[in-house]
Write an enzyme that holds these catalytic residues in place. Structure first.
Site, PDB file in Angstrom:
ATOM      1  N   HIS A 199       0.797  -1.225   0.000  1.00 39.28           N
ATOM      2  CA  HIS A 199       0.000   0.000   0.000  1.00 39.28           C
ATOM      3  C   HIS A 199       0.831   1.277   0.000  1.00 39.28           C
ATOM      4  CE1 HIS A 199       0.942  -0.156   4.252  1.00 39.28           C
ATOM      5  NE2 HIS A 199       0.591   1.108   4.349  1.00 39.28           N
TER       6      HIS A 199
HETATM    7  C1  UD1 Z   1      -2.408   5.431   5.726  1.00 41.29           C
HETATM    8  C2  UD1 Z   1      -1.133   5.937   6.414  1.00 41.29           C
HETATM    9  C3  UD1 Z   1      -0.053   4.883   6.322  1.00 41.29           C
HETATM   10  C4  UD1 Z   1      -0.538   3.541   6.844  1.00 41.29           C
HETATM   11  C5  UD1 Z   1      -1.794   3.159   6.091  1.00 41.29           C
HETATM   12  C6  UD1 Z   1      -2.353   1.840   6.545  1.00 41.29           C
HETATM   13  C7  UD1 Z   1      -0.662   8.351   6.338  1.00 41.29           C
HETATM   14  C8  UD1 Z   1       0.130   9.401   5.676  1.00 41.29           C
HETATM   15  N1  UD1 Z   1      -0.636   7.128   5.753  1.00 41.29           N
HETATM   16  O1  UD1 Z   1      -2.108   5.276   4.349  1.00 41.29           O
HETATM   17  O2  UD1 Z   1       1.063   5.288   7.105  1.00 41.29           O
HETATM   18  O3  UD1 Z   1       0.464   2.572   6.669  1.00 41.29           O
HETATM   19  O4  UD1 Z   1      -2.773   4.201   6.308  1.00 41.29           O
HETATM   20  O5  UD1 Z   1      -3.499   1.513   5.821  1.00 41.29           O
HETATM   21  O6  UD1 Z   1      -1.289   8.614   7.332  1.00 41.29           O
HETATM   22  N2  UD1 Z   1      -9.474   4.611   1.634  1.00 41.29           N
HETATM   23  C9  UD1 Z   1     -10.647   3.909   1.617  1.00 41.29           C
HETATM   24  N3  UD1 Z   1     -11.212   3.582   2.817  1.00 41.29           N
HETATM   25  C10 UD1 Z   1     -10.668   3.900   3.998  1.00 41.29           C
HETATM   26  C11 UD1 Z   1      -9.469   4.633   3.996  1.00 41.29           C
HETATM   27  C12 UD1 Z   1      -8.875   4.959   2.819  1.00 41.29           C
HETATM   28  O7  UD1 Z   1     -11.174   3.588   0.565  1.00 41.29           O
HETATM   29  O8  UD1 Z   1     -11.239   3.561   5.066  1.00 41.29           O
HETATM   30  C13 UD1 Z   1      -8.841   4.930   0.340  1.00 41.29           C
HETATM   31  C14 UD1 Z   1      -9.146   6.329  -0.132  1.00 41.29           C
HETATM   32  O9  UD1 Z   1      -9.238   6.303  -1.509  1.00 41.29           O
HETATM   33  C15 UD1 Z   1      -7.894   7.103   0.244  1.00 41.29           C
HETATM   34  C16 UD1 Z   1      -6.827   6.041   0.091  1.00 41.29           C
HETATM   35  O10 UD1 Z   1      -7.440   4.820   0.474  1.00 41.29           O
HETATM   36  O11 UD1 Z   1      -7.709   8.215  -0.530  1.00 41.29           O
HETATM   37  C17 UD1 Z   1      -5.619   6.272   0.956  1.00 41.29           C
HETATM   38  O12 UD1 Z   1      -5.998   6.442   2.318  1.00 41.29           O
HETATM   39  P1  UD1 Z   1      -5.093   7.339   3.318  1.00 41.29           P
HETATM   40  O13 UD1 Z   1      -5.594   7.239   4.707  1.00 41.29           O
HETATM   41  O14 UD1 Z   1      -4.938   8.688   2.720  1.00 41.29           O
HETATM   42  O15 UD1 Z   1      -3.683   6.685   3.213  1.00 41.29           O
HETATM   43  P2  UD1 Z   1      -3.262   5.165   3.285  1.00 41.29           P
HETATM   44  O16 UD1 Z   1      -2.631   4.830   1.991  1.00 41.29           O
HETATM   45  O17 UD1 Z   1      -4.360   4.292   3.796  1.00 41.29           O
END
Ligand code: UD1
Length: 371
Positions: free
Chosen positions: A207
């Site tokens: 991820h």
């Molecule tokens: C975040 C953390 C990362 C951690 C990871 C674990 C930061 C900078 N990054 O990254 O350190 O290792 O979480 O998962 O804080 N999304 C969904 N559903 C959700 C959450 C996210 O669909 O419940 C999708 C959305 O499209 C979003 C993307 O995932 O834009 C990324 O989510 P985000 O929380 O921004 O970063 P992660 O890549 O999950």
């Protein structure tokens, strides 16, 4: 009695907050804990399932922030969290890990003069292109109590000029959760559902933006996984960020470029993200784990499962020095060579567990807050 706000924002936070919350509830004469969920992660599979598996109550406060750019997400957490701190007037705010929720809540408290405890302080990848590395450095710089999982973290903090008296080596609280739930996870039927035999499959998670947001890198990794899948079943619970990118790039996901759910051709079984217990049941029976996760490098070390980290660096070097982790990078040839070597290696390796990864870190964290 200390009033503590525990910040839980994203998936890797929940298994760190749960044992601390449970310990504080056990010591009710000393602590009054409240869980604040920022809403950084919000899908049932990324959040709710973990609260259920970890037997955490619903959050006392939910900020409902959701996904956005780094700046917008961090700013939203800050504006939503500030009135909560002003209203609740906690003695301490406890943040864990390195996600955007961690730095956002710490920054709010530092300006309000509220004491901040950072659990998992001092880890450094020395790669500032990683958003987490920025979050780690900044959170540590403004925290009052830096609670570390390994002694290399203490050294990193001292080298950055953080005074010794703020740093306490308490061990790894995520391993408290692992030890507490390992037996319970045997109730999961995930291996049977996926028709897997213990010790005869590989598990993949991916991820990191550096791996999944770049088409060439992601395609290279996927191609190497398909080669590995010719030898051994490969199970890949797909993070939402990664799913979007696989679909957007049309990366060859085992013969179905547009969809990923349930695709199982060429041996790769791509499934939805799993809850805590199902995922533990899955990786704890694997012959090999390939990942870019931080936490999984530590969990595989404790269980003695070979782990290939698909990154050029790690903030958790102790998992290489003492544990089962090998830093492989993202070159497809290197991934394949390392995976085939690990799959062919049937020798029993001595598993060394890093100091204070003993299931008792939450107690030590509570003791330090009282000192
Ligand atoms: C975040 C953390 C990362 C951690 C990871 C674990 C930061 C900078 N990054 O990254 O350190 O290792 O979480 O998962 O804080 N999304 C969904 N559903 C959700 C959450 C996210 O669909 O419940 C999708 C959305 O499209 C979003 C993307 O995932 O834009 C990324 O989510 P985000 O929380 O921004 O970063 P992660 O890549 O999950």
């Amino acid at each position: 009695m200390l009033k503590i706000l525990l910040i839980a924002g994203a998936r890797p936070n929940f298994m760190k907050v749960a044992p601390i919350y449970a310990e504080m509830r056990r010591r009710e004469a000393e602590f009054s804990p409240m869980i604040v969920h920022t809403g950084q992660h919000y899908d049932a599979a990324m959040s709710g399932a973990f609260f259920e598996d970890l037997k955490m109550p619903r959050a006392d406060v939910h900020l409902g922030v959701g996904s956005a750019s780094h700046a917008v997400q961090t700013a939203k957490i800050m504006t939503e969290f500030e009135p909560v701190v002003l209203r609740e007037e906690p003695d301490w705010v406890l943040v864990v890990g390195d996600v955007n929720s961690t730095i956002a809540c710490a920054l709010v408290c530092s300006k309000l003069g509220i004491k901040i405890a950072h659990v998992e302080a001092g880890l450094r990848s020395r790669d500032r292109t990683m958003p987490e590395e920025i979050n780690r450095i900044l959170t540590d710089a403004i925290s009052d109590l830096l609670l570390t999982t390994s002694q290399d973290a203490d050294e990193n903090l001292l080298a950055e000029g953080i005074p010794q008296e703020k740093i306490r080596f308490v061990g790894n609280v995520m391993i408290d959760s692992l030890r507490e739930h390992l037996e319970l996870s045997t109730s999961s039927n995930i291996r049977e559902d996926l028709k897997l035999t213990q010790g005869e499959y590989a598990v993949v998670t991916l991820h990191r933006p550096s791996n999944v947001d770049d088409k060439t890198t992601l395609s290279g990794i996927m191609n190497s996984l398909m080669e590995i899948a010719k030898d051994v079943p490969v199970v890949f619970p797909v993070h939402p960020r990664t799913r979007v990118k696989i679909d957007e790039f049309g990366v060859n996901a085992g013969g179905n470029p547009n969809g990923s759910e349930g695709v199982s051709s060429a041996g790769i079984t791509m499934i939805e993200p799993l809850g805590y217990l199902d995922f533990m049941r899955l990786y704890s029976g694997a012959k090999l784990v390939l990942t870019d996760s931080g936490g999984l490098q530590e969990e595989t070390t404790v269980l003695g499962i070979p782990c290939l980290t698909l990154r050029e660096n790690t903030e958790r070097p102790i998992t290489i020095e003492m544990g089962t982790n090998i830093l492989v990078g993202t070159n497809p040839e290197k991934i394949k060579a390392a995976a085939f070597a690990a799959l062919d290696d049937d020798s029993k390796h001595e598993t060394k567990i890093p100091p204070l990864w003993d299931g008792k870190a939450a107690g030590r964290i509570c003791d330090e807050l009282l000192r």
